[in-house]
Design a protein around this motif. Sequence first.
Motif, PDB file in Angstrom:
ATOM      1  N   PRO A   1       0.829  -1.208   0.000  1.00 14.60           N
ATOM      2  CA  PRO A   1       0.000   0.000   0.000  1.00 14.60           C
ATOM      3  C   PRO A   1       0.864   1.260   0.000  1.00 14.60           C
ATOM      4  O   PRO A   1       1.907   1.308   0.636  1.00 14.60           O
ATOM      5  CB  PRO A   1      -0.801  -0.117   1.296  1.00 14.60           C
ATOM      6  CG  PRO A   1       0.028  -0.987   2.184  1.00 14.60           C
ATOM      7  CD  PRO A   1       0.751  -1.937   1.276  1.00 14.60           C
ATOM      8  N   LYS A   2       0.417   2.269  -0.740  1.00 12.63           N
ATOM      9  CA  LYS A   2       1.133   3.542  -0.781  1.00 12.63           C
ATOM     10  C   LYS A   2       0.775   4.426   0.403  1.00 12.63           C
ATOM     11  O   LYS A   2       1.497   5.374   0.732  1.00 12.63           O
ATOM     12  CB  LYS A   2       0.818   4.260  -2.090  1.00 12.63           C
ATOM     13  CG  LYS A   2       1.255   3.482  -3.324  1.00 12.63           C
ATOM     14  CD  LYS A   2       0.778   4.161  -4.597  1.00 12.63           C
ATOM     15  CE  LYS A   2       1.148   3.338  -5.819  1.00 12.63           C
ATOM     16  NZ  LYS A   2       0.590   3.906  -7.075  1.00 12.63           N
ATOM     17  N   SER A   3      -0.349   4.124   1.020  1.00 10.01           N
ATOM     18  CA  SER A   3      -0.847   4.868   2.180  1.00 10.01           C
ATOM     19  C   SER A   3      -1.897   4.006   2.854  1.00 10.01           C
ATOM     20  O   SER A   3      -2.285   2.952   2.320  1.00 10.01           O
ATOM     21  CB  SER A   3      -1.467   6.199   1.741  1.00 10.01           C
ATOM     22  OG  SER A   3      -2.624   5.952   0.941  1.00 10.01           O
ATOM     23  N   ILE A   4      -2.395   4.446   3.989  1.00  9.89           N
ATOM     24  CA  ILE A   4      -3.465   3.695   4.652  1.00  9.89           C
ATOM     25  C   ILE A   4      -4.704   3.652   3.764  1.00  9.89           C
ATOM     26  O   ILE A   4      -5.322   2.598   3.582  1.00  9.89           O
ATOM     27  CB  ILE A   4      -3.784   4.302   6.031  1.00  9.89           C
ATOM     28  CG1 ILE A   4      -2.598   4.079   6.978  1.00  9.89           C
ATOM     29  CG2 ILE A   4      -5.051   3.682   6.613  1.00  9.89           C
ATOM     30  CD1 ILE A   4      -2.753   4.739   8.333  1.00  9.89           C
TER      31      ILE A   4
ATOM     32  N   MET B   1       8.784  -0.220   3.246  1.00  7.03           N
ATOM     33  CA  MET B   1       8.266  -0.473   1.903  1.00  7.03           C
ATOM     34  C   MET B   1       7.333   0.637   1.415  1.00  7.03           C
ATOM     35  O   MET B   1       6.729   0.513   0.354  1.00  7.03           O
ATOM     36  CB  MET B   1       7.531  -1.819   1.869  1.00  7.03           C
ATOM     37  CG  MET B   1       8.406  -2.994   2.265  1.00  7.03           C
ATOM     38  SD  MET B   1       9.959  -3.122   1.332  1.00  7.03           S
ATOM     39  CE  MET B   1       9.354  -3.429  -0.318  1.00  7.03           C
ATOM     40  N   ILE B   2       7.225   1.707   2.174  1.00  4.16           N
ATOM     41  CA  ILE B   2       6.416   2.862   1.771  1.00  4.16           C
ATOM     42  C   ILE B   2       7.354   4.053   1.640  1.00  4.16           C
ATOM     43  O   ILE B   2       8.117   4.368   2.566  1.00  4.16           O
ATOM     44  CB  ILE B   2       5.310   3.161   2.797  1.00  4.16           C
ATOM     45  CG1 ILE B   2       4.356   1.959   2.901  1.00  4.16           C
ATOM     46  CG2 ILE B   2       4.533   4.413   2.427  1.00  4.16           C
ATOM     47  CD1 ILE B   2       3.273   2.133   3.941  1.00  4.16           C
ATOM     48  N   ALA B   3       7.313   4.719   0.498  1.00  4.72           N
ATOM     49  CA  ALA B   3       8.260   5.806   0.218  1.00  4.72           C
ATOM     50  C   ALA B   3       8.129   6.948   1.214  1.00  4.72           C
ATOM     51  O   ALA B   3       9.129   7.506   1.670  1.00  4.72           O
ATOM     52  CB  ALA B   3       8.048   6.318  -1.209  1.00  4.72           C
ATOM     53  N   ASP B   4       6.911   7.301   1.576  1.00  2.00           N
ATOM     54  CA  ASP B   4       6.681   8.434   2.471  1.00  2.00           C
ATOM     55  C   ASP B   4       5.679   8.025   3.543  1.00  2.00           C
ATOM     56  O   ASP B   4       4.482   8.331   3.451  1.00  2.00           O
ATOM     57  CB  ASP B   4       6.158   9.630   1.671  1.00  2.00           C
ATOM     58  CG  ASP B   4       6.094  10.900   2.507  1.00  2.00           C
ATOM     59  OD1 ASP B   4       6.767  10.957   3.560  1.00  2.00           O
ATOM     60  OD2 ASP B   4       5.366  11.835   2.102  1.00  2.00           O
ATOM     61  N   PRO B   5       6.134   7.301   4.571  1.00  3.31           N
ATOM     62  CA  PRO B   5       5.199   6.802   5.588  1.00  3.31           C
ATOM     63  C   PRO B   5       4.454   7.936   6.274  1.00  3.31           C
ATOM     64  O   PRO B   5       5.037   8.966   6.608  1.00  3.31           O
ATOM     65  CB  PRO B   5       6.107   6.064   6.581  1.00  3.31           C
ATOM     66  CG  PRO B   5       7.397   5.856   5.873  1.00  3.31           C
ATOM     67  CD  PRO B   5       7.521   6.955   4.878  1.00  3.31           C
ATOM     68  N   GLU B   6       3.158   7.749   6.456  1.00  2.00           N
ATOM     69  CA  GLU B   6       2.359   8.759   7.143  1.00  2.00           C
ATOM     70  C   GLU B   6       2.344   8.472   8.639  1.00  2.00           C
ATOM     71  O   GLU B   6       2.507   7.328   9.065  1.00  2.00           O
ATOM     72  CB  GLU B   6       0.939   8.776   6.589  1.00  2.00           C
ATOM     73  CG  GLU B   6       0.216   7.441   6.696  1.00  2.00           C
ATOM     74  CD  GLU B   6      -1.048   7.414   5.860  1.00  2.00           C
ATOM     75  OE1 GLU B   6      -1.955   8.223   6.137  1.00  2.00           O
ATOM     76  OE2 GLU B   6      -1.120   6.595   4.927  1.00  2.00           O
ATOM     77  N   PRO B   7       2.166   9.506   9.457  1.00  2.20           N
ATOM     78  CA  PRO B   7       2.112   9.272  10.904  1.00  2.20           C
ATOM     79  C   PRO B   7       0.867   8.470  11.267  1.00  2.20           C
ATOM     80  O   PRO B   7      -0.152   8.537  10.576  1.00  2.20           O
ATOM     81  CB  PRO B   7       2.051  10.687  11.477  1.00  2.20           C
ATOM     82  CG  PRO B   7       1.518  11.535  10.374  1.00  2.20           C
ATOM     83  CD  PRO B   7       2.014  10.919   9.109  1.00  2.20           C
ATOM     84  N   THR B   8       0.994   7.685  12.327  1.00  5.70           N
ATOM     85  CA  THR B   8      -0.154   6.927  12.814  1.00  5.70           C
ATOM     86  C   THR B   8      -0.432   7.311  14.258  1.00  5.70           C
ATOM     87  O   THR B   8       0.383   7.941  14.930  1.00  5.70           O
ATOM     88  CB  THR B   8       0.100   5.411  12.735  1.00  5.70           C
ATOM     89  OG1 THR B   8       1.209   5.074  13.585  1.00  5.70           O
ATOM     90  CG2 THR B   8       0.376   4.975  11.315  1.00  5.70           C
ATOM     91  N   SER B   9      -1.591   6.928  14.705  1.00  6.99           N
ATOM     92  CA  SER B   9      -2.009   7.141  16.087  1.00  6.99           C
ATOM     93  C   SER B   9      -3.044   6.073  16.400  1.00  6.99           C
ATOM     94  O   SER B   9      -3.586   5.431  15.479  1.00  6.99           O
ATOM     95  CB  SER B   9      -2.634   8.532  16.255  1.00  6.99           C
ATOM     96  OG  SER B   9      -3.884   8.592  15.579  1.00  6.99           O
ATOM     97  N   PRO B  10      -3.355   5.862  17.669  1.00 10.71           N
ATOM     98  CA  PRO B  10      -4.423   4.896  17.985  1.00 10.71           C
ATOM     99  C   PRO B  10      -5.728   5.227  17.267  1.00 10.71           C
ATOM    100  O   PRO B  10      -6.413   4.324  16.779  1.00 10.71           O
ATOM    101  CB  PRO B  10      -4.549   5.018  19.502  1.00 10.71           C
ATOM    102  CG  PRO B  10      -3.184   5.425  19.965  1.00 10.71           C
ATOM    103  CD  PRO B  10      -2.687   6.357  18.894  1.00 10.71           C
ATOM    104  N   ALA B  11      -6.058   6.510  17.172  1.00  4.91           N
ATOM    105  CA  ALA B  11      -7.317   6.892  16.520  1.00  4.91           C
ATOM    106  C   ALA B  11      -7.296   6.592  15.027  1.00  4.91           C
ATOM    107  O   ALA B  11      -8.296   6.121  14.459  1.00  4.91           O
ATOM    108  CB  ALA B  11      -7.585   8.385  16.752  1.00  4.91           C
TER     109      ALA B  11
END
Length: 263
Positions: free
Chosen positions: A11-14, A49-59
């Motif tokens: 996946p490129k993003s969530i 494996m993702i070029a630009d990982p996005e931040p995550t949080s529990p929400a």
Amino acid sequence: MKIAIATPPFPKSINDGLLQAEKLIKEAASQQAEVICFPESYIPGYPGMIADPEPTSPAILQSALDEICRMAAENKIAVIMPMDWYGDNGLLNIAQVISQTGETLGYQTKNQLDPSEDAMWVPGTLRNIFEVNGLKFGVTICHEGFRYPESVRWAARNGAHIVFHPHFSGSNTEGVLLTEWGSMANPYYEKAMMMRALENTIYFASSNYGSLYPESASSIIAPDGTCLAYQAYGTTGVIVTDIDLEKATGYLAKRFKPQLYDY
């Protein structure tokens, strides 16, 4: 019963992962599969494996899980969705199990981390059996299933007909494109899948990403060690196979004598 194993692209993003998941879930449901399993850490995506990982949080992760629950309910199929998840002691590598009605049944943690993963996740301590439409199953994640056969034997000795095995092996940038399942020239991973089924007399179903150079195929293995189906190397998609629960006796697992190893 029909089961499905997904081999998605990275996946490129969530959101991209959720879009790809919905396509594969719909495809599996259209073939009357009752459960589908995705590869390791599919949401938010396997580290590195993702070029630009996005931040995550529990929400953010909970919102993604809610979407997967919706997909499961709308398509009337149970989903095993590996995710990162925030625990009390840090980030866990888990597999969420969602029923065909969209209910979260619980999750399996990755308890045995590869040494290279110590900086990515904290090890879990849970070991669970799940049930969907009479199918009892365990989950073992990547390194655990390949190098810690105890994780599969525990499930077999506790009534599992099958163990699902989300994993990642291979590369999108370099390697050799395999041509023959289980070949002597292949890495050991597919032989390990075969042994996990054969040594316990249960089914073993392993999900990998559809990378350009996979080191193992997404595969469904019968209790006698036969490969029933696998995803063609270097491709993405879904494999769906009938399994016969009466053949998953757990016979060899049940003959294990743990008292011989207690010193």
